[in-house]
Design a protein around this motif. Sequence first.
Motif, PDB file in Angstrom:
ATOM      1  N   LYS A 100      -1.251   2.472   2.435  1.00  0.00           N
ATOM      2  CA  LYS A 100      -0.017   2.185   1.704  1.00  0.00           C
ATOM      3  C   LYS A 100       0.514   0.811   2.045  1.00  0.00           C
ATOM      4  O   LYS A 100       0.463   0.381   3.191  1.00  0.00           O
ATOM      5  CB  LYS A 100       1.058   3.218   2.087  1.00  0.00           C
ATOM      6  CG  LYS A 100       1.031   4.413   1.179  1.00  0.00           C
ATOM      7  CD  LYS A 100       2.265   5.266   1.396  1.00  0.00           C
ATOM      8  CE  LYS A 100       2.300   6.328   0.303  1.00  0.00           C
ATOM      9  NZ  LYS A 100       3.186   7.417   0.588  1.00  0.00           N
ATOM     10  N   CYS A 101       1.058   0.123   1.033  1.00  0.00           N
ATOM     11  CA  CYS A 101       1.660  -1.183   1.249  1.00  0.00           C
ATOM     12  C   CYS A 101       2.982  -1.009   1.991  1.00  0.00           C
ATOM     13  O   CYS A 101       3.793  -0.160   1.649  1.00  0.00           O
ATOM     14  CB  CYS A 101       1.883  -1.877  -0.090  1.00  0.00           C
ATOM     15  SG  CYS A 101       2.520  -3.549   0.111  1.00  0.00           S
ATOM     16  N   LYS A 102       3.169  -1.831   3.037  1.00  0.00           N
ATOM     17  CA  LYS A 102       4.362  -1.683   3.878  1.00  0.00           C
ATOM     18  C   LYS A 102       5.522  -2.546   3.393  1.00  0.00           C
ATOM     19  O   LYS A 102       6.620  -2.463   3.934  1.00  0.00           O
ATOM     20  CB  LYS A 102       4.021  -2.061   5.331  1.00  0.00           C
ATOM     21  CG  LYS A 102       2.990  -1.145   5.953  1.00  0.00           C
ATOM     22  CD  LYS A 102       3.654  -0.039   6.769  1.00  0.00           C
ATOM     23  CE  LYS A 102       2.750   1.159   7.001  1.00  0.00           C
ATOM     24  NZ  LYS A 102       1.560   0.855   7.772  1.00  0.00           N
ATOM     25  N   ARG A 105       9.615  -4.474  -0.751  1.00  0.00           N
ATOM     26  CA  ARG A 105       9.908  -5.048  -2.063  1.00  0.00           C
ATOM     27  C   ARG A 105       8.713  -4.955  -3.013  1.00  0.00           C
ATOM     28  O   ARG A 105       8.783  -5.405  -4.148  1.00  0.00           O
ATOM     29  CB  ARG A 105      10.339  -6.506  -1.906  1.00  0.00           C
ATOM     30  CG  ARG A 105      11.758  -6.632  -1.382  1.00  0.00           C
ATOM     31  CD  ARG A 105      12.114  -8.078  -1.217  1.00  0.00           C
ATOM     32  NE  ARG A 105      11.103  -8.762  -0.405  1.00  0.00           N
ATOM     33  CZ  ARG A 105      11.361  -9.405   0.730  1.00  0.00           C
ATOM     34  NH1 ARG A 105      12.593  -9.490   1.168  1.00  0.00           N
ATOM     35  NH2 ARG A 105      10.407  -9.989   1.404  1.00  0.00           N
ATOM     36  N   CYS A 106       7.611  -4.430  -2.518  1.00  0.00           N
ATOM     37  CA  CYS A 106       6.418  -4.318  -3.349  1.00  0.00           C
ATOM     38  C   CYS A 106       6.655  -3.303  -4.463  1.00  0.00           C
ATOM     39  O   CYS A 106       7.346  -2.302  -4.263  1.00  0.00           O
ATOM     40  CB  CYS A 106       5.238  -3.887  -2.486  1.00  0.00           C
ATOM     41  SG  CYS A 106       3.711  -3.692  -3.437  1.00  0.00           S
ATOM     42  N   ILE A 107       6.059  -3.569  -5.616  1.00  0.00           N
ATOM     43  CA  ILE A 107       6.211  -2.664  -6.764  1.00  0.00           C
ATOM     44  C   ILE A 107       5.748  -1.243  -6.419  1.00  0.00           C
ATOM     45  O   ILE A 107       6.306  -0.259  -6.887  1.00  0.00           O
ATOM     46  CB  ILE A 107       5.453  -3.217  -8.002  1.00  0.00           C
ATOM     47  CG1 ILE A 107       5.623  -2.309  -9.229  1.00  0.00           C
ATOM     48  CG2 ILE A 107       3.972  -3.415  -7.756  1.00  0.00           C
ATOM     49  CD1 ILE A 107       6.665  -2.783 -10.186  1.00  0.00           C
ATOM     50  N   THR A 108       4.742  -1.129  -5.522  1.00  0.00           N
ATOM     51  CA  THR A 108       4.239   0.211  -5.175  1.00  0.00           C
ATOM     52  C   THR A 108       5.229   0.978  -4.301  1.00  0.00           C
ATOM     53  O   THR A 108       5.146   2.194  -4.201  1.00  0.00           O
ATOM     54  CB  THR A 108       2.887   0.133  -4.431  1.00  0.00           C
ATOM     55  OG1 THR A 108       3.060  -0.599  -3.216  1.00  0.00           O
ATOM     56  CG2 THR A 108       1.821  -0.525  -5.282  1.00  0.00           C
ATOM     57  N   SER A 109       6.156   0.270  -3.650  1.00  0.00           N
ATOM     58  CA  SER A 109       7.187   0.953  -2.874  1.00  0.00           C
ATOM     59  C   SER A 109       8.297   1.452  -3.791  1.00  0.00           C
ATOM     60  O   SER A 109       9.000   2.406  -3.471  1.00  0.00           O
ATOM     61  CB  SER A 109       7.790   0.014  -1.828  1.00  0.00           C
ATOM     62  OG  SER A 109       6.781  -0.495  -0.993  1.00  0.00           O
ATOM     63  N   ARG A 129      -5.733  -7.311   1.162  1.00  0.00           N
ATOM     64  CA  ARG A 129      -4.394  -7.654   0.711  1.00  0.00           C
ATOM     65  C   ARG A 129      -3.997  -6.767  -0.466  1.00  0.00           C
ATOM     66  O   ARG A 129      -4.827  -6.426  -1.299  1.00  0.00           O
ATOM     67  CB  ARG A 129      -4.319  -9.123   0.292  1.00  0.00           C
ATOM     68  CG  ARG A 129      -4.307 -10.047   1.491  1.00  0.00           C
ATOM     69  CD  ARG A 129      -4.147 -11.493   1.101  1.00  0.00           C
ATOM     70  NE  ARG A 129      -4.318 -12.337   2.272  1.00  0.00           N
ATOM     71  CZ  ARG A 129      -3.352 -12.587   3.163  1.00  0.00           C
ATOM     72  NH1 ARG A 129      -2.149 -12.094   2.978  1.00  0.00           N
ATOM     73  NH2 ARG A 129      -3.593 -13.345   4.215  1.00  0.00           N
ATOM     74  N   CYS A 130      -2.701  -6.462  -0.533  1.00  0.00           N
ATOM     75  CA  CYS A 130      -2.163  -5.658  -1.622  1.00  0.00           C
ATOM     76  C   CYS A 130      -2.419  -6.391  -2.941  1.00  0.00           C
ATOM     77  O   CYS A 130      -2.205  -7.600  -3.047  1.00  0.00           O
ATOM     78  CB  CYS A 130      -0.677  -5.447  -1.404  1.00  0.00           C
ATOM     79  SG  CYS A 130       0.136  -4.571  -2.744  1.00  0.00           S
ATOM     80  N   LYS A 131      -2.896  -5.629  -3.924  1.00  0.00           N
ATOM     81  CA  LYS A 131      -3.207  -6.232  -5.219  1.00  0.00           C
ATOM     82  C   LYS A 131      -1.948  -6.764  -5.906  1.00  0.00           C
ATOM     83  O   LYS A 131      -1.996  -7.690  -6.687  1.00  0.00           O
ATOM     84  CB  LYS A 131      -3.851  -5.152  -6.091  1.00  0.00           C
ATOM     85  CG  LYS A 131      -4.314  -5.598  -7.436  1.00  0.00           C
ATOM     86  CD  LYS A 131      -4.811  -4.387  -8.229  1.00  0.00           C
ATOM     87  CE  LYS A 131      -4.573  -4.587  -9.705  1.00  0.00           C
ATOM     88  NZ  LYS A 131      -4.790  -3.351 -10.457  1.00  0.00           N
ATOM     89  N   TYR A 132      -0.798  -6.181  -5.576  1.00  0.00           N
ATOM     90  CA  TYR A 132       0.438  -6.525  -6.294  1.00  0.00           C
ATOM     91  C   TYR A 132       1.246  -7.614  -5.581  1.00  0.00           C
ATOM     92  O   TYR A 132       1.722  -8.541  -6.205  1.00  0.00           O
ATOM     93  CB  TYR A 132       1.304  -5.280  -6.472  1.00  0.00           C
ATOM     94  CG  TYR A 132       0.544  -4.140  -7.102  1.00  0.00           C
ATOM     95  CD1 TYR A 132       0.332  -4.097  -8.471  1.00  0.00           C
ATOM     96  CD2 TYR A 132       0.000  -3.123  -6.309  1.00  0.00           C
ATOM     97  CE1 TYR A 132      -0.385  -3.061  -9.057  1.00  0.00           C
ATOM     98  CE2 TYR A 132      -0.713  -2.075  -6.881  1.00  0.00           C
ATOM     99  CZ  TYR A 132      -0.901  -2.061  -8.257  1.00  0.00           C
ATOM    100  OH  TYR A 132      -1.616  -1.037  -8.812  1.00  0.00           O
ATOM    101  N   CYS A 133       1.401  -7.502  -4.273  1.00  0.00           N
ATOM    102  CA  CYS A 133       2.289  -8.451  -3.584  1.00  0.00           C
ATOM    103  C   CYS A 133       1.530  -9.308  -2.564  1.00  0.00           C
ATOM    104  O   CYS A 133       2.140 -10.177  -1.913  1.00  0.00           O
ATOM    105  CB  CYS A 133       3.425  -7.708  -2.900  1.00  0.00           C
ATOM    106  SG  CYS A 133       2.898  -6.757  -1.467  1.00  0.00           S
ATOM    107  N   GLU A 134       0.236  -9.071  -2.400  1.00  0.00           N
ATOM    108  CA  GLU A 134      -0.614  -9.826  -1.479  1.00  0.00           C
ATOM    109  C   GLU A 134      -0.256  -9.670  -0.021  1.00  0.00           C
ATOM    110  O   GLU A 134      -0.701 -10.450   0.828  1.00  0.00           O
ATOM    111  CB  GLU A 134      -0.661 -11.315  -1.873  1.00  0.00           C
ATOM    112  CG  GLU A 134      -1.226 -11.481  -3.273  1.00  0.00           C
ATOM    113  CD  GLU A 134      -1.634 -12.918  -3.599  1.00  0.00           C
ATOM    114  OE1 GLU A 134      -1.266 -13.819  -2.847  1.00  0.00           O
ATOM    115  OE2 GLU A 134      -2.339 -13.085  -4.603  1.00  0.00           O
TER     116      GLU A 134
HETATM  117 ZN   LIG Z   1       2.271  -4.583  -1.935  1.00  0.00          ZN
END
Ligand SMILES: [Zn+2]
Length: 139
Positions: A100-102, A105-109, A129-134
């Motif tokens: 999970k992305c930590k 502010r990431c869209i996945t959160s 790296r997260c595909k959305y927020c890197e």
């Molecule tokens: Zn992310």
Amino acid sequence: MKIDSIKNGIVLDHITAGRSMAIYKNLGLDKLDCSVAIIKNVKSEKMGKKDIIKIDDQFTVNLDVIGYLDPNVTVCIIEDGKIVKKYKVELPETLVNIAKCKNPRCITSIEQEIDQVFVLTDKENHVYRCKYCESKLKK
Ligand SMILES: [Zn+2]
């Protein structure tokens, strides 16, 4: 279960010493009904020490989970007491819903329905790296 006599099942060999518990948990092996043996700190000529997991049942392992946690692992499929298939896992190019992305502010959160996707950006150093927020993924 005799540790060396699995009839039909899976052996995860060449696990980096100390990583077997993480693999056990992340593969959901604690939820299986069959016998699962974790053998830690086995002497290995190649690796010094290694861990081994033996699963005494047919079970579809998630190779991406293993590859992400430990790309050194060898998977052996056992049928009728013999190894019928043996292969090395690889570092997966992408991880989908494994970590999970930590970043808060990431869209996945924010949007819970979005898949958690991480992309391998540095193969040598195993950096995802997260595909959305890197954001960098920390193990
Ligand atoms: Zn992310």
